[in-house]
Scaffold this active site. Sequence first.
Site, PDB file in Angstrom:
ATOM      1  CD1 TRP A  60      -2.189  -2.061   1.648  1.00 37.93           C
ATOM      2  CD2 TRP A  60      -3.028  -0.619  -0.131  1.00 37.93           C
ATOM      3  NE1 TRP A  60      -3.262  -2.734   1.037  1.00 37.93           N
ATOM      4  CE2 TRP A  60      -3.891  -2.270   0.256  1.00 37.93           C
ATOM      5  CE3 TRP A  60      -3.157   0.420  -1.741  1.00 37.93           C
ATOM      6  CZ2 TRP A  60      -5.204  -1.888  -0.851  1.00 37.93           C
ATOM      7  CZ3 TRP A  60      -4.165  -0.457  -2.210  1.00 37.93           C
ATOM      8  CH2 TRP A  60      -5.720  -1.309  -1.370  1.00 37.93           C
TER       9      TRP A  60
ATOM     10  CG  ASP B 199      -3.287   4.551   4.191  1.00 41.54           C
ATOM     11  OD1 ASP B 199      -4.117   4.184   5.083  1.00 41.54           O
ATOM     12  OD2 ASP B 199      -2.991   3.383   3.186  1.00 41.54           O
TER      13      ASP B 199
ATOM     14  CE  LYS C 222      -8.803  -2.494   2.865  1.00 45.23           C
ATOM     15  NZ  LYS C 222      -8.554  -1.375   2.423  1.00 45.23           N
TER      16      LYS C 222
HETATM   17  C1  LIG Z   1      -7.647  -1.445   1.193  1.00 51.78           C
HETATM   18  C2  LIG Z   1      -6.348  -0.087   1.896  1.00 51.78           C
HETATM   19  C3  LIG Z   1      -5.995   0.953   0.591  1.00 51.78           C
HETATM   20  C4  LIG Z   1      -7.472   1.025  -0.123  1.00 51.78           C
HETATM   21  O1  LIG Z   1      -8.227   1.411  -0.130  1.00 51.78           O
HETATM   22  P1  LIG Z   1      -9.338   1.398  -0.581  1.00 51.78           P
HETATM   23  O2  LIG Z   1     -10.759   2.268  -0.139  1.00 51.78           O
HETATM   24  O3  LIG Z   1      -9.544   0.587  -1.096  1.00 51.78           O
HETATM   25  O4  LIG Z   1      -8.801   2.518  -2.096  1.00 51.78           O
HETATM   26  C5  LIG Z   1      -5.337   2.027   1.344  1.00 51.78           C
HETATM   27  N1  LIG Z   1      -4.622   1.239   1.949  1.00 51.78           N
HETATM   28  C6  LIG Z   1      -4.444   0.248   2.834  1.00 51.78           C
HETATM   29  C7  LIG Z   1      -3.371   0.245   3.640  1.00 51.78           C
HETATM   30  C8  LIG Z   1      -5.385  -0.748   3.137  1.00 51.78           C
HETATM   31  O5  LIG Z   1      -5.645  -1.267   3.722  1.00 51.78           O
END
Ligand SMILES: *Cc1c(COP(=O)(O)O)cnc(C)c1O
Length: 362
Positions: A103, A173, A197
């Site tokens: 990511w 993030d 998540k």
């Molecule tokens: C799932 C995820 C993303 C991307 O998320 P989307 O909502 O699908 O764009 C970005 N960073 C991390 C750490 C993730 O787990």
Amino acid sequence: MANRAYNFNAGPAALPLDVLQNAQKQFVEYGDSGMSLMEMSHRGAIYEKVHFETEALLRELLAIPEGYKVLFVQGGGSTQFAMVPMNLLRAGSAAAYVATGSWATKAIEEAKQFGEVAIAASSEADSYKRIPAIGELKVPANAAYLHLTSNETIEGTQWTEFPDTGSVPLVGDMSSDILCRPLDVSKFGLIYAGAQKNLGPSGVTIVIIREDLIAKPEGVVPTMLRYATHAKADSLYNTPPTFAIYMVGEVLKWVKANGGAAGMEARNREKAELLYDTIDTSGGFFRGFAEAGSRSLMNVTFRMASEELEKQFVKESEAQGFIGLKGHRSVGGLRASIYNAVPPESVQALAGFMRDFQSRNG
Ligand SMILES: *Cc1c(COP(=O)(O)O)cnc(C)c1O
């Protein structure tokens, strides 16, 4: 509910059963309004209450200090990969990133489209099995910000402490670990997280941004991609994803009723320790992917002696009601995502299945 799967999906992921059942009760008619929340104006009093209560709960549970705005935007974490540099980079400044895995790499590639990127530290040479130590970070003097990925969902690594970056804003993030434990928000200039998540369904992304960073961006940035647009309008500039925000609010109520961020951490540690113990006491039958000091509380990644055995593990697990244990296609192996809402009982069942599988195949 009978037949509820042991859900280890990486995202969208398990939601608390209580939340789903309560939402079902409110699905067709919200309160005594004569309609579903989904059928209401986002400018009406009923929706506005949901909107601002969800924000207030997030502020309470994450202890977000004064001087920060909470935004509800769309486009997922992936859109934040662009919005962060589009809004924060300035002429002559660089965007600093910590390269910790899949990511972080996506965030880095996106930022390169908008300006100069500096890699403050990287664990690529170690196959992203670890989070770099804070002492390894080299942040250039002209950094507009330092970006880190608090939990690498695919590799299963997680930061345990965050650096003090002084006058350089720290950007996190937290898509896959927001609210998994208490957090000192004041260390960060900006935090973002897609909801799907740890916070709710897909469709809404949370941004927590320090007010001094909500400046007018340099150059042409579309209205919808400016933090200032959403900050000024309390995330009601255009139609927000009303039902997703409602669901986040319901999940936050559940978090509060289960001990808040500290309660989540205790619950998550217990779950993660059970799986890591099962791996570590397997005599090498299961091998953890992440280095011990960088192991994630949210995504437990592990391998077995051969891909054939891993395939068999996935197949047998599915037959017994376990969903989502196949590792991400980019790294292979196995992964159990055990976000806040995954019940300890699911994790206990998985540990039991792992021991049983070993006894039959070890
Ligand atoms: C799932 C995820 C993303 C991307 O998320 P989307 O909502 O699908 O764009 C970005 N960073 C991390 C750490 C993730 O787990």
